[in-house]
Design a protein around this motif. Structure first.
Motif, PDB file in Angstrom:
ATOM      1  N   ARG A 158      -4.944  -1.837  -1.352  1.00 30.72           N
ATOM      2  CA  ARG A 158      -3.768  -2.150  -1.534  1.00 30.72           C
ATOM      3  C   ARG A 158      -3.945  -3.686  -1.848  1.00 30.72           C
ATOM      4  O   ARG A 158      -5.055  -3.992  -2.267  1.00 30.72           O
ATOM      5  N   CYS A 159      -3.618  -4.191  -3.114  1.00 24.15           N
ATOM      6  CA  CYS A 159      -3.905  -5.903  -3.374  1.00 24.15           C
ATOM      7  C   CYS A 159      -2.599  -6.253  -4.188  1.00 24.15           C
ATOM      8  O   CYS A 159      -1.433  -5.717  -3.902  1.00 24.15           O
ATOM      9  N   ARG A 160      -2.822  -7.151  -4.381  1.00 26.57           N
ATOM     10  CA  ARG A 160      -1.865  -8.364  -5.872  1.00 26.57           C
ATOM     11  C   ARG A 160      -1.758  -7.290  -6.874  1.00 26.57           C
ATOM     12  O   ARG A 160      -2.487  -6.616  -7.532  1.00 26.57           O
ATOM     13  N   LYS A 161      -0.410  -7.410  -7.119  1.00 26.34           N
ATOM     14  CA  LYS A 161       0.168  -6.460  -8.372  1.00 26.34           C
ATOM     15  C   LYS A 161      -0.801  -7.328 -10.105  1.00 26.34           C
ATOM     16  O   LYS A 161      -1.586  -6.598 -10.612  1.00 26.34           O
ATOM     17  N   GLU A 162      -1.304  -8.442  -9.744  1.00 26.65           N
ATOM     18  CA  GLU A 162      -1.879  -8.876 -11.081  1.00 26.65           C
ATOM     19  C   GLU A 162      -3.147  -9.327 -10.884  1.00 26.65           C
ATOM     20  O   GLU A 162      -3.990  -8.784 -11.559  1.00 26.65           O
ATOM     21  N   ASP A 163      -3.720  -8.746  -9.421  1.00 24.45           N
ATOM     22  CA  ASP A 163      -5.482  -8.186  -9.771  1.00 24.45           C
ATOM     23  C   ASP A 163      -5.810  -6.913 -10.001  1.00 24.45           C
ATOM     24  O   ASP A 163      -7.073  -5.898  -9.624  1.00 24.45           O
ATOM     25  N   VAL A 164      -4.964  -5.782 -10.423  1.00 24.71           N
ATOM     26  CA  VAL A 164      -5.256  -4.170 -10.200  1.00 24.71           C
ATOM     27  C   VAL A 164      -6.254  -4.133 -10.963  1.00 24.71           C
ATOM     28  O   VAL A 164      -7.157  -3.130 -10.962  1.00 24.71           O
ATOM     29  N   ALA A 165      -5.947  -4.557 -12.860  1.00 24.16           N
ATOM     30  CA  ALA A 165      -7.363  -4.645 -13.465  1.00 24.16           C
ATOM     31  C   ALA A 165      -8.346  -4.802 -12.219  1.00 24.16           C
ATOM     32  O   ALA A 165      -9.625  -3.604 -12.495  1.00 24.16           O
ATOM     33  N   MET A 166      -8.439  -5.757 -11.716  1.00 25.56           N
ATOM     34  CA  MET A 166      -9.734  -6.579 -11.606  1.00 25.56           C
ATOM     35  C   MET A 166     -10.530  -5.510 -10.659  1.00 25.56           C
ATOM     36  O   MET A 166     -11.994  -5.069 -10.175  1.00 25.56           O
ATOM     37  N   VAL A 167      -9.759  -4.885  -9.743  1.00 27.90           N
ATOM     38  CA  VAL A 167      -9.550  -4.205  -8.265  1.00 27.90           C
ATOM     39  C   VAL A 167     -10.196  -2.648  -9.292  1.00 27.90           C
ATOM     40  O   VAL A 167     -11.025  -1.880  -8.740  1.00 27.90           O
ATOM     41  N   TYR A 181       2.357  -3.189  -3.605  1.00 26.00           N
ATOM     42  CA  TYR A 181       1.137  -4.530  -3.348  1.00 26.00           C
ATOM     43  C   TYR A 181       1.289  -5.144  -2.331  1.00 26.00           C
ATOM     44  O   TYR A 181       2.175  -5.383  -1.696  1.00 26.00           O
ATOM     45  N   LEU A 182       0.684  -6.030  -1.834  1.00 25.15           N
ATOM     46  CA  LEU A 182      -0.104  -7.015  -1.435  1.00 25.15           C
ATOM     47  C   LEU A 182       1.549  -7.875  -1.782  1.00 25.15           C
ATOM     48  O   LEU A 182       1.775  -8.255  -3.160  1.00 25.15           O
ATOM     49  N   SER A 183       1.930  -9.310  -1.052  1.00 24.67           N
ATOM     50  CA  SER A 183       2.324 -10.220  -0.891  1.00 24.67           C
ATOM     51  C   SER A 183       2.214 -11.368  -2.360  1.00 24.67           C
ATOM     52  O   SER A 183       0.854 -11.459  -1.778  1.00 24.67           O
ATOM     53  N   PRO A 184       2.702 -11.705  -3.211  1.00 27.65           N
ATOM     54  CA  PRO A 184       2.649 -12.393  -4.461  1.00 27.65           C
ATOM     55  C   PRO A 184       1.957 -13.845  -3.600  1.00 27.65           C
ATOM     56  O   PRO A 184       0.909 -14.478  -4.017  1.00 27.65           O
ATOM     57  N   ASP A 185       2.211 -13.974  -2.357  1.00 23.70           N
ATOM     58  CA  ASP A 185       2.284 -15.051  -1.462  1.00 23.70           C
ATOM     59  C   ASP A 185       0.655 -15.352  -0.706  1.00 23.70           C
ATOM     60  O   ASP A 185       0.512 -16.563  -0.654  1.00 23.70           O
ATOM     61  N   ILE A 186      -0.047 -13.974  -0.790  1.00 23.77           N
ATOM     62  CA  ILE A 186      -1.106 -13.594  -0.714  1.00 23.77           C
ATOM     63  C   ILE A 186      -1.996 -14.293  -1.630  1.00 23.77           C
ATOM     64  O   ILE A 186      -1.767 -14.362  -2.937  1.00 23.77           O
ATOM     65  N   SER A 187      -3.125 -15.211  -1.137  1.00 29.31           N
ATOM     66  CA  SER A 187      -3.686 -15.695  -2.121  1.00 29.31           C
ATOM     67  C   SER A 187      -4.849 -15.021  -2.879  1.00 29.31           C
ATOM     68  O   SER A 187      -5.192 -14.983  -4.639  1.00 29.31           O
ATOM     69  N   GLY A 188      -5.559 -13.747  -2.727  1.00 31.48           N
ATOM     70  CA  GLY A 188      -5.995 -12.804  -3.218  1.00 31.48           C
ATOM     71  C   GLY A 188      -6.605 -11.839  -2.061  1.00 31.48           C
ATOM     72  O   GLY A 188      -6.765 -12.318  -0.988  1.00 31.48           O
ATOM     73  N   GLY A 189      -7.537 -10.951  -2.706  1.00 28.62           N
ATOM     74  CA  GLY A 189      -8.304  -9.739  -1.815  1.00 28.62           C
ATOM     75  C   GLY A 189      -7.569  -8.918  -1.696  1.00 28.62           C
ATOM     76  O   GLY A 189      -6.792  -8.274  -2.653  1.00 28.62           O
ATOM     77  N   VAL A 190      -7.890  -7.959  -0.379  1.00 30.98           N
ATOM     78  CA  VAL A 190      -7.185  -6.887  -0.397  1.00 30.98           C
ATOM     79  C   VAL A 190      -7.223  -5.790   0.822  1.00 30.98           C
ATOM     80  O   VAL A 190      -7.886  -6.873   2.054  1.00 30.98           O
ATOM     81  N   GLU A 191      -6.849  -4.912   1.195  1.00 37.41           N
ATOM     82  CA  GLU A 191      -6.828  -4.060   2.567  1.00 37.41           C
ATOM     83  C   GLU A 191      -6.834  -3.085   2.067  1.00 37.41           C
ATOM     84  O   GLU A 191      -6.920  -2.342   1.236  1.00 37.41           O
ATOM     85  N   VAL A 192      -8.032  -2.542   2.816  1.00 42.74           N
ATOM     86  CA  VAL A 192      -8.422  -1.295   2.377  1.00 42.74           C
ATOM     87  C   VAL A 192      -8.369  -0.429   3.868  1.00 42.74           C
ATOM     88  O   VAL A 192      -8.435  -0.715   5.194  1.00 42.74           O
ATOM     89  N   TYR A 193      -8.309   0.941   3.226  1.00 40.65           N
ATOM     90  CA  TYR A 193      -7.178   2.192   4.746  1.00 40.65           C
ATOM     91  C   TYR A 193      -7.282   3.133   4.681  1.00 40.65           C
ATOM     92  O   TYR A 193      -8.136   3.509   3.430  1.00 40.65           O
TER      93      TYR A 193
END
Length: 226
Positions: free
Chosen positions: A135-144, A172-184
């Protein structure tokens, strides 16, 4: 030779004078002894009361001294707690400032993609699962997506196992998150939180002893640094 009335009276008068003299002397002796006993008893009572008074004030003095020690200890503890709180507040202010600067990392187009790669690969290694979800921020999908494609061969080479990776585009992760990921893992019961905030918190916890030493110097009372 018969005594005349005058002689009898004279002898009686003499005997009475003698008796009065003895009585007077006896009375003086009794008075003297009584005075002596009175003075002895008075001295004893005075000394006894004096000792009681001294004992009372000694006890009072000890109580006052003990109260002073307790008050001083309480004041020192209060001062110590205030110092500790002020130090904790300073550390929290520093961490809050650091959290505010996390957004600048995600905005760095050169630094952030490389950081994402490392966070994702670390999540793979921590889970060691054949299937994972990211899971990541919506704007980070391509980079992830790019980071995943780069890391899969690296992971397979390191652990000699295949891995199937899915990016969760429904949550997606909250847009309040500065960045990074959660892995499940596959069923979502095990999570590795590698957001920038969680990594900062982890580093702050691990480095707290060093941070305290850097800010406040070495604590001479501290035996352990962890």
């Amino acid at each position: 030779m018969a005594l005349s009335d005058a002689d009898v009276k004279k002898q009686i008068k003499h005997m009475m004078a003698f008796i009065e003299q003895e009585a007077s002397e006896k009375a003086e002796e009794i008075d003297a002894k009584a005075e002596e006993e009175f003075n002895i008893e008075k001295g004893r009572l005075v000394q006894t009361q004096r000792l009681k008074i001294m004992e009372y004030y000694e006890k009072k003095e000890k109580q006052i001294e003990q109260q002073k020690k307790i008050q001083m200890s309480n004041l020192m503890n209060q001062a110590r707690l205030k110092v500790l709180k002020a130090r904790d507040d300073m550390i929290m202010d520093l961490l809050n400032d650091a959290r505010k600067k996390l957004n600048n990392i995600a905005k760095d187009s050169n630094q952030y993609p490389t950081l994402l790669e490392g966070l994702i690969l670390q999540g793979f290694y921590q889970l060691l699962e054949p299937k994972v979800t990211i899971r990541c921020r919506k704007e980070d999908v391509a980079m992830v997506q790019a980071a995943v494609q780069k890391n899969i061969p690296i992971y397979k080479e390191a652990v000699r196992c295949n891995i199937e990776v899915r990016i969760d585009e429904n949550n997606y992760l909250s847009p309040d998150i500065s960045g990074g990921v959660e892995v499940y893992n596959a069923d979502g019961k095990i999570k590795v939180s590698n957001t920038l905030e969680s990594r900062l918190d982890l580093m702050a916890h691990q480095m707290m002893p060093e941070i305290r030493v850097a800010l406040f110097g070495v604590n001479q009372n501290r035996k352990f640094m962890d």
